[in-house]
Design an enzyme around this catalytic site. Structure first.
Site, PDB file in Angstrom:
ATOM      1  N   GLU A   1      -5.167  -8.824   1.036  1.00  0.00           N
ATOM      2  CA  GLU A   1      -5.830  -8.514   2.300  1.00  0.00           C
ATOM      3  C   GLU A   1      -7.314  -8.352   2.028  1.00  0.00           C
ATOM      4  OE1 GLU A   1      -4.451  -5.239   4.669  1.00  0.00           O
ATOM      5  OE2 GLU A   1      -2.326  -5.703   4.320  1.00  0.00           O
TER       6      GLU A   1
ATOM      7  N   GLU B   1       0.802  -1.225   0.000  1.00  0.00           N
ATOM      8  CA  GLU B   1       0.000   0.000   0.000  1.00  0.00           C
ATOM      9  C   GLU B   1       0.839   1.281   0.000  1.00  0.00           C
ATOM     10  OE1 GLU B   1      -3.119  -0.018   2.897  1.00  0.00           O
ATOM     11  OE2 GLU B   1      -3.827  -2.027   2.374  1.00  0.00           O
TER      12      GLU B   1
END
Length: 484
Positions: free
Chosen positions: A399, A207
């Site tokens: 995720e 991220e």
């Protein structure tokens, strides 16, 4: 057919610390200093909870691995913490750096001699620890996914308090400074050299846009360094892109394992789908948040000035797979561009949707919201994963989960999102894995221990793992059923 990877995921900082005698505390990350800063605590930028009071995966990793195995999982994702391996600077280890005509770093050559110098600097105890963790996973039959940067940085790379108080004077400004690209490549090369035989898949970053958006464009959300600096944000974006590409090459010197990047690909929908301005806001959000990295690393199309005019830079086209961290969507509306340096930032999230909901409530579309206030929107997993797959690389859902301490939403959340994975596969989209966040509760960054994502609750006094039985059984069942 490539076998499907079912797994769970953890990051080092959020899971490792918590041993009773504080023997395994890592006080050398930027986040360790950030969460205990009196100003941050006083102003509610952080919770005041401390990671060294956490779940103690560092000592209890064998228990966690067994829990994952008992769920029927075949893959496990973890982070090797840069600050544990190199708690002190590695600047003195010389490597060869080449540049292109734009002045960008085109190559970093880490020689065998440099690796041996790095080995002399490395924390031997931590190297042995991660080797033991990975060996245990391999012994249990897991495919191992290792991430090299999951938000945290060594404090010698990034001192967030110094950077916040004196941006120009700070000598540890993280991804703002190009020299840290070179240091990350050294760390990546060393990790592949040391752990390569035990790792099946590598990810450079987790991220990277979170660092940009929350650290440099949203100073009140509790993310280091907590400043408003669009010029710095631009530098962080480009430096992370270069760091990925050069780390990719460094890792490939020592292993044939696939090397990818993990992005939180968030689908954006216009508040009013008939309003051209809202449509443009959604397009700009997608361009800024999702496509900057997707285009650069998979097609070599790099928007150096962030002005909608990408340049073809082939040496940044370095990527084998894409990880998609998906939790919810965004619904956006048009606003005039917020920053002169970032003309595509012409959007704002609409309150009540996506990440902007009221905790334990419903969105304006009557979708439930989590303990975090995040809207449950399974269809966004399909849209975001399909977008990633359009770049011709296999995609893994790296995720996916929900903050739900009472285990009310999670069972259905798992079922509905796995259903979207099945739809993707049925429609010929190359998605090869699903990783639930998380196996156990964790330290949720600025929110501390207030937010609970785990299939297993963790008693923070005894460190006992207590199953949230409905979710545990739901995940076990979907794994048994598979995706075909």
């Amino acid at each position: 057919m490539v076998s499907f990877h079912w797994g769970v995921v953890q990051s080092a900082f959020q899971f490792e610390m918590g041993d009773l005698y504080r023997r395994n505390v890592d006080a050398r990350t930027d986040w360790w200093h950030w969460v205990r800063d009196p100003f941050n605590i006083k102003n509610d930028l952080v919770s005041g909870d401390l990671p060294e009071e956490g779940i103690n995966n560092y000592e209890l990793y064998e228990i966690d691995h067994r829990l994952a195995k008992d769920l029927g999982l075949n893959a496990y994702q973890l982070t090797i913490e840069w600050s544990r391996i190199f708690p002190c600077p590695t600047w003195g280890v010389k490597v060869k750096v080449e540049r292109d005509s734009y002045g960008l770093i085109k190559r970093v050559k880490v020689t065998k001699e440099a690796l041996e110098e790095l080995d002399a600097l490395a924390n031997r105890r931590e190297v042995e620890h991660y080797s033991a963790v990975l060996r245990n996973l391999k012994k249990l039959g897991f495919t191992t996914f290792v991430t090299l940067n999951h938000q945290t940085l060594p404090v010698w790379v990034h001192d967030p308090l110094w950077t916040r108080s004196d941006f120009e004077g700070s000598r540890a400004r993280g991804w703002v400074d190009e020299r840290n690209v070179v240091e990350f490549v050294k760390f990546s090369a060393y990790s592949a050299w040391k752990f390569g035989e035990l790792v099946d898949f590598w990810a450079t970053f987790d991220e990277p846009m979170v660092t940009v958006e929350l650290g440099y464009l949203a100073p009140y959300v509790g993310w280091p360094p907590g400043i408003l600096n669009p010029k710095a944000a631009k530098r962080v974006i480009i430096n992370q892109m270069i760091a990925h590409a050069r780390a990719y090459e460094a890792i490939k010197e020592h292993t044939k394992a696939p090397v990818g990047i993990i992005l939180n690909i968030i689908p954006a929908y216009p508040l009013n789908p008939k309003d051209e301005r809202d449509i443009k806001a959604a397009e700009n959000y997608d361009y800024f948040h999702n496509r900057l990295f997707l285009e650069a690393l998979n097609r070599g199309r790099v928007d150096l000035e962030l002005d909608f005019n990408p340049t073809r830079i082939p040496h940044l086209e370095r990527n084998d797979w894409i990880g998609n961290n998906y939790y919810t969507r965004e619904v956006v509306r048009w606003v005039e561009p917020k920053f002169e340096e970032l003309p595509m930032v012409s959007f704002v999230g609409v309150e009540g949707y996506g990440y902007s909901g009221e905790p334990k409530s419903v969105s304006p579309d009557n979708n439930p919201t989590s303990d975090f206030g995040w809207e449950v929107y399974p269809g966004g997993l399909y849209d975001s994963t399909a977008e990633a797959a359009g770049y011709g690389r296999p995609v893994y859902i790296t995720e996916n989960g929900v903050a739900d301490s009472k285990d009310v939403l999670r069972p259905r959340y798992i079922e509905e999102h796995v259903r979207e994975v099945r739809k993707l596969i049925e429609n010929g989209i190359d998605v090869r894995g699903y990783f639930h966040w998380a196996l156990t509760d964790n330290y949720e960054w600025a929110m501390g221990f207030k937010i609970r994502f785990g299939l297993y609750e963790v008693d923070l006094i005894t460190r006992e793992r207590i199953p949230r039985r409905r979710s545990v059984e739901t995940y076990r069942k979907v794994v048994e059923e598979g995706v075909e």
